[in-house]
Structures are given as structure tokens and as C-alpha cells.
Write an enzyme that holds these catalytic residues in place. Structure first.
Site, mmCIF file in Angstrom:
data_model
loop_
_atom_site.group_PDB
_atom_site.id
_atom_site.type_symbol
_atom_site.label_atom_id
_atom_site.label_comp_id
_atom_site.label_asym_id
_atom_site.label_seq_id
_atom_site.Cartn_x
_atom_site.Cartn_y
_atom_site.Cartn_z
ATOM 1 N N SER A 155 -25.377 16.287 -7.410
ATOM 2 C CA SER A 155 -25.882 14.975 -6.986
ATOM 3 C C SER A 155 -25.563 13.913 -8.039
ATOM 4 O O SER A 155 -24.400 13.647 -8.320
ATOM 5 C CB SER A 155 -27.380 15.093 -6.707
ATOM 6 O OG SER A 155 -27.869 13.959 -6.036
ATOM 7 N N ASP A 204 -26.805 15.679 4.668
ATOM 8 C CA ASP A 204 -26.879 15.047 3.355
ATOM 9 C C ASP A 204 -26.338 13.629 3.440
ATOM 10 O O ASP A 204 -25.215 13.420 3.912
ATOM 11 C CB ASP A 204 -26.049 15.875 2.369
ATOM 12 C CG ASP A 204 -26.100 15.359 0.938
ATOM 13 O OD1 ASP A 204 -26.689 14.288 0.696
ATOM 14 O OD2 ASP A 204 -25.535 16.037 0.063
ATOM 15 N N HIS A 224 -29.349 18.137 1.409
ATOM 16 C CA HIS A 224 -29.143 17.791 0.006
ATOM 17 C C HIS A 224 -30.216 18.462 -0.852
ATOM 18 O O HIS A 224 -31.388 18.459 -0.508
ATOM 19 C CB HIS A 224 -29.229 16.267 -0.178
ATOM 20 C CG HIS A 224 -28.860 15.814 -1.549
ATOM 21 N ND1 HIS A 224 -27.576 15.478 -1.900
ATOM 22 C CD2 HIS A 224 -29.604 15.653 -2.672
ATOM 23 C CE1 HIS A 224 -27.546 15.123 -3.172
ATOM 24 N NE2 HIS A 224 -28.756 15.229 -3.660
#
Length: 312
Positions: free
Chosen positions: A163, A255, A285
Site C-alpha cells: 500500500s 481494492d 485491500h
């Protein structure tokens, strides 16, 4: 194509909804960090047993950066020197620390049979962009400059993260291409690559799961402040990608960052970079840290370890 969660991911999401946790963006950053850190006990798998875990302090212009060096029991080494993954944790540049991703780093050290160094960069909004970038780049350069003392092979240094950490890894790879050190590869786990949030997956209802569109805006706003979203150090997709080291790019179907991850992988290929692309269409995610609840997370970790070993 509609996003359909895998059954285990759907069950985790349902449990999350029933827990009725307050959205991160309704909390202060310290409160959000505490809540995020506490959640790891529910979702992190049992970590593998390692040879050693050592705390480090990496010199920085503002003092020092906490870091953690993981050495697995089975370590690939030549003349006593081993490859190393420099890892940057996720958390929207606002939350997360060495402890939130401790099990992930232990797992990657074990699966990759290599040293992993997790870097605890400064967080926003107290330290907005480009503080995290400066810390990531400086830490990587320091590790490369002190590789032999750390037992690291300078020809086997990788960067990686999930991320926001994937964003920092991608940016560090770009900075290293231009000014050193030479990197062996980059592991980008559902990375943020363009902070304009303009791709379709940033507006689809079915991608607003755990990492909701609202909290994504909060993270990016907290991190960027008044900085230019077009700065390649914030949005690595805005840079030329030629000459970068091999990349492993992982995306999740549900996501908000899915499309920019897909596009980054494709642009890397078009730039002549060797890319291994992996999609988990039924996951959301953040799934990568949830190996206790999601078997796909453990599969992903094993595959990343195999990729790292295959790079030599």
C-alpha cells in the site's frame, strides 16, 4: 466486471461490519494508529521461528529511524553475505509501524530465505510529504552503504512494501535508479502509484471495502497537504519507468488501488522492466497481513518468497 469477494474474504468483511469500528477518518491520527495496531492480533498468522531479530537505529538528518533486522534460520548467503529486502509498511503514510508488520516481515524473511530490514519512517500529518520519501530513500542508501557490516550482499538489495509502503518502495526504486544504490528488485504489494485517485476503482462501490474511498482521501490529504499530486515522489506513475529493476506487482480485486496497480505493472512492462504480475480478484485491500483469516495471504507470501529467491 463486478467484484465478487472470495468466501473467506466475505466472512472477514462481514465480521468487520458487525464489529462496528469507527472509521479511521473520524479519529485522531494517534487513535487511528492504536486501533490499527490492536487489530493485528485478530488477523496476523503465527510467525515462523527465525534465527534472530535485531533492533536498529538508522542515522537520519532529523536524528535516527527505528528499524528491525530479521534473519531467518535458513539464509541464502555467499561468503557470509545474504540478500536483503528493505521493507516499508503500509498504513496510508499515517498509521502502521514496525509492530503492525512484524509478522509480515518475519514471514518474508522465512519464505525468501533472506534478511529483511523493516524501516519505521516518519508518519503524516505530523511529518507530511516528502518526509516518508526522504526516510525511505536515506534508509535504503544507508543500508547499502553499510551492507557488509550488516551481512548483506550489495548485489542483492531489494525494496518492497504494501500500500503506502508499496508507494515508497516504487519511489525509492526510481530514486535509486537515478542516484544509486543499484537494486536487485522491487516488491509492490497493492501499491499506491498515482495519488490523484482518478482511476475507476477509486469510485466503484464494491472496492470501498476496509480501505474505503473516504479513508483513502483522508490518508492522501493527511500525507500530501498542499504538495503537488503530480510530483513523482508522491505519484511514481508520473515518472519515466525505464531502467528500473525487476518488479513483483500484486493487486487485489476489491481494492481502490487496483486499477493504478494494474496500470503501473503494464507501464513497467512497456518500459522494458521484467514484471511478475499477480492478481487476487476476490480479495480486498489489506488482505496480505491477514494470514490467520485468509489463506490467500499465505499463498501470496510464499509466491513472493519464491520470486525473491528466483532473482538470485
Amino acid at each position: 466486471m463486478p467484484v465478487v469477494l472470495d468466501p473467506d474474504a466475505a466472512a472477514v468483511y462481514q465480521a468487520f461490519l458487525e464489529a462496528n469500528r469507527p472509521p479511521y477518518e473520524t479519529l485522531t491520527p494517534p487513535e487511528a494508529r492504536e486501533m490499527y495496531l490492536a487489530a493485528r492480533f485478530v488477523s496476523n498468522p503465527e510467525p515462523p521461528e527465525l534465527q534472530s531479530v535485531t533492533e536498529l537505529a538508522i542515522p537520519a538528518p532529523h536524528g535516527s529511524l527505528p528499524a528491525r533486522l530479521y534473519t531467518p534460520k535458513r539464509l541464502r548467503s555467499t561468503d557470509g553475505l545474504a540478500p536483503c529486502l528493505v521493507f516499508f509498511h503500509g498504513g496510508g503514510w499515517v498509521i502502521g509501524n514496525l509492530d503492525s508488520h512484524d509478522v509480515v516481515c518475519r514471514t518474508l524473511a522465512h519464505e525468501g530465505e533472506m534478511i529483511v530490514i523493516s524501516v519505521d519512517y516518519r508518519l503524516a500529518p505530523e511529518h507530511p510529504f516528502p518526509a516518508a520519501v526522504e526516510d525511505a530513500v536515506n534508509a535504503t542508501r544507508w543500508i547499502a552503504g553499510n551492507a557488509r557490516q550488516l551481512g548483506i550482499d550489495t548485489d542483492g538489495i531489494f525494496v518492497g512494501g504494501d500500500s503506502a509502503g508499496g508507494n515508497l518502495a516504487a519511489v525509492t526504486a526510481l530514486a535509486a535508479r537515478d542516484a544509486g544504490p543499484r537494486l536487485a528488485g522491487q516488491v509492490l504489494i497493492y501499491p499506491a502509484t498515482d495519488l490523484a485517485m482518478s482511476t475507476p476503482s477509486h469510485s466503484e462501490p464494491e472496492t470501498s471495502i476496509l480501505l474505503t474511498h473516504s479513508v483513502t482521501r483522508w490518508f492522501i490529504g493527511s500525507y500530501l497537504g498542499n504538495a503537488d499530486v503530480g510530483d513523482w515522489r508522491a505519484s511514481p506513475a508520473r515518472a519515466s519507468l525505464a531502467g528500473l529493476p525487476p518488479a513483483y506487482v500484486l493487486v487485489a480485486g476489491a481494492d481502490p488501488l487496483r486499477d493504478e496497480g494494474n496500470e503501473y505493472a503494464e507501464r513497467l512492462k512497456q518500459a522494458g522492466v521484467a514484471v511478475t504480475y499477480r492478481s487476487f480478484p476476490g480479495q480486498f485491500h489489506g488482505f496480505f497481513t491477514m494470514g490467520k483469516l485468509l489463506s490467500q495471504a499465505n499463498i501470496a507470501a510464499s509466491e513472493i518468497g519464491a520470486w525473491l529467491k528466483a532473482q538470485g
